[in-house]
Write an enzyme that holds these catalytic residues in place. Sequence first.
Site, mmCIF file in Angstrom:
data_model
loop_
_atom_site.group_PDB
_atom_site.id
_atom_site.type_symbol
_atom_site.label_atom_id
_atom_site.label_comp_id
_atom_site.label_asym_id
_atom_site.label_seq_id
_atom_site.Cartn_x
_atom_site.Cartn_y
_atom_site.Cartn_z
ATOM 1 N N HIS A 95 0.627 -1.307 -0.092
ATOM 2 C CA HIS A 95 0.093 0.123 -0.094
ATOM 3 C C HIS A 95 0.947 1.207 0.156
ATOM 4 O O HIS A 95 1.819 1.490 0.575
ATOM 5 C CB HIS A 95 -0.824 0.162 1.372
ATOM 6 C CG HIS A 95 -2.294 -0.677 0.947
ATOM 7 N ND1 HIS A 95 -3.001 -1.260 2.096
ATOM 8 C CD2 HIS A 95 -3.105 -0.641 -0.027
ATOM 9 C CE1 HIS A 95 -4.325 -1.420 1.217
ATOM 10 N NE2 HIS A 95 -4.135 -1.243 -0.038
ATOM 11 N N ASP A 110 0.923 4.282 1.448
ATOM 12 C CA ASP A 110 1.532 4.680 2.543
ATOM 13 C C ASP A 110 2.551 3.986 3.301
ATOM 14 O O ASP A 110 3.290 4.654 4.046
ATOM 15 C CB ASP A 110 0.395 4.977 3.707
ATOM 16 C CG ASP A 110 -0.465 3.909 4.071
ATOM 17 O OD1 ASP A 110 -0.796 2.930 2.983
ATOM 18 O OD2 ASP A 110 -0.901 3.592 5.035
ATOM 19 N N HIS A 161 -5.105 -8.899 5.764
ATOM 20 C CA HIS A 161 -5.510 -7.521 5.459
ATOM 21 C C HIS A 161 -6.424 -7.314 3.912
ATOM 22 O O HIS A 161 -5.818 -6.563 2.945
ATOM 23 C CB HIS A 161 -4.302 -6.658 5.136
ATOM 24 C CG HIS A 161 -4.486 -5.053 5.145
ATOM 25 N ND1 HIS A 161 -5.559 -4.404 5.611
ATOM 26 C CD2 HIS A 161 -3.721 -4.157 4.110
ATOM 27 C CE1 HIS A 161 -5.223 -3.094 5.462
ATOM 28 N NE2 HIS A 161 -4.235 -2.918 4.650
#
Length: 315
Positions: free
Chosen positions: A90, A92, A178
């Site tokens: 991801h 971030d 996740h």
Amino acid sequence: MVFTIRCRVVATASIISALLTVAAQAQGIKVTLLGTGNPPPVMNRFGPSTLVEAGGQKFLFDAGRGALQRLRQIGVRWQDVGGVFLTHLHSDHVIGFPDLWLTGWLVSRRDIPLQVWGPRGTKKMMSYLEQAYDYDIRIRPYGDQISPDGAVLLAEDIGEGVVYDKDGVKVTAFEVDHTPVKPAFGYRIDHAGRSVVLSGDTRISENLVRYSQGVDVLIHNVAAPETLQRAGLSPERAQSIIVHHTTAEEAGQVFSRTKPKLAVYSHIVLPSATEQDLIPPTRKTYSGPLEVGEDLMVIEVGDHVEVRRPARTSP
């Protein structure tokens, strides 16, 4: 003469004490939360990144926004970081990587390749970054007289299991939940009988519970629904975020089952979450030691687990 002898004895005792302190530190694990936030670009919680020091080695886990600035704040040279472990891809968690890699190469005069471990796709991502920054990589050694070896990336796609084991430091990757990101990893770091687990991003994960049994410190992500409401997100959007993470009450269940010496929250969704948002719901399911992480918090894992919060600056 007697005074001189006494001075020598005192000096020798001081040296021995210092050496014992260094030896004790070498047997422990030091964790620094470089960034405890998530995508919102706020100043109090930078992007997710954690520095782990053990056995004279230094490793980063994730490379969120501002990771290099945080390293600079605590006086750790990029030259001395042995590698980067990514929990998942991801943005971030990786957006700060090019800055770490290239600015770190330039300002710390790094002259050794960088190892990068991560889930499937990591090696491909690193090869594309090398292509994207090809001009800079080729020209810097001439204009700035730095070693080209410092820009070399040695990337590896990993699976679950022991992914690093050297000089008494062992790093084990394990899959977490996740969804829809697959695979996403948590990591367990073991050294000299001490242990730390980093959850990465996950909702309640039975695999994490299995790998975290008896751990000294469990650093877990958390989502606070109240912060999403205060931010004005629609119920549908808020639920889509919550479902991929762990609420404080759910995290408390994980802590109760794993019984760490210390539980710590990091990668806090949203960064505006307060202790009041997180601690009371956790206490519904967990009564043990708990800290809400903040950027630059230091956790020393030795015979005891000690926490040092960053110094407060005047407004």
